[in-house]
Motif scaffolding. Structure first.
Motif, mmCIF file in Angstrom:
data_model
loop_
_atom_site.group_PDB
_atom_site.id
_atom_site.type_symbol
_atom_site.label_atom_id
_atom_site.label_comp_id
_atom_site.label_asym_id
_atom_site.label_seq_id
_atom_site.Cartn_x
_atom_site.Cartn_y
_atom_site.Cartn_z
ATOM 1 N N HIS A 50 -12.392 13.328 -0.410
ATOM 2 C CA HIS A 50 -11.814 14.115 -1.500
ATOM 3 C C HIS A 50 -11.088 13.290 -2.564
ATOM 4 N N TYR A 51 -10.885 12.021 -2.343
ATOM 5 C CA TYR A 51 -10.201 11.198 -3.342
ATOM 6 C C TYR A 51 -11.065 11.067 -4.596
ATOM 7 N N LYS A 52 -10.420 10.893 -5.741
ATOM 8 C CA LYS A 52 -11.118 10.831 -7.033
ATOM 9 C C LYS A 52 -10.737 9.577 -7.799
ATOM 10 N N ALA A 53 -11.681 9.029 -8.545
ATOM 11 C CA ALA A 53 -11.407 7.877 -9.409
ATOM 12 C C ALA A 53 -10.281 8.233 -10.372
ATOM 13 N N ASP A 70 -10.332 3.525 -7.715
ATOM 14 C CA ASP A 70 -11.274 3.125 -8.763
ATOM 15 C C ASP A 70 -12.587 3.889 -8.683
ATOM 16 N N SER A 71 -13.053 4.156 -7.463
ATOM 17 C CA SER A 71 -14.300 4.907 -7.292
ATOM 18 C C SER A 71 -14.397 5.415 -5.857
ATOM 19 N N ILE A 74 -14.219 3.990 -0.627
ATOM 20 C CA ILE A 74 -13.151 4.228 -1.589
ATOM 21 C C ILE A 74 -12.679 2.864 -2.091
ATOM 22 N N SER A 75 -12.954 2.575 -3.358
ATOM 23 C CA SER A 75 -12.508 1.329 -3.991
ATOM 24 C C SER A 75 -11.139 1.578 -4.617
ATOM 25 N N PHE A 76 -10.259 0.603 -4.517
ATOM 26 C CA PHE A 76 -8.901 0.781 -5.025
ATOM 27 C C PHE A 76 -8.311 -0.548 -5.465
#
Length: 105
Positions: free
Chosen positions: A32-35, A56-57, A98-100
């Motif tokens: 559910h996380y969003k860029a 980030d994505s 999940i990129s961060f």
């Protein structure tokens, strides 16, 4: 879990804080996380906050598609990465990458 919070095992804290770990691979329950979303980061074991990150994505990826680039982004070798994912999730086909990047410690 709140969508404004994410947890990591304590063993990954130093890699996140140093910028050596820039992705996390999760199951669908954390897709559910969003860029562009800011997220507070805590330890899984004790729920101790240790930083904030910006997402980030978020991309879907198959376990079989994991390669050395993903492993490098996790600050591991590919065999280590596959082993850790299997330890956490068991046999899993689909993951969410999940990129961060770190924004505050």
């Amino acid at each position: 879990m709140s969508s404004n919070k994410i947890t990591f095992f304590q063993r990954f804290e130093k890699d996140i804080l140093s910028g050596a770990k820039t992705i996390t691979l999760r199951d669908a329950s954390e897709s559910h996380y969003k860029a562009g979303q800011g997220v507070s980061v805590s330890t899984y074991e004790t729920d101790r906050w240790f930083c904030d990150v910006m997402i980030d994505s978020v991309e879907c990826i198959k376990f079989d598609e994991l390669n050395s680039i993903h492993a490098e982004q996790e600050n591991m070798t590919l065999p280590e990465l596959r082993e850790v994912i299997t330890e956490i999730y068991g046999e899993i086909e689909t993951l969410w990458m999940i990129s961060f990047h770190l924004v505050r410690t």
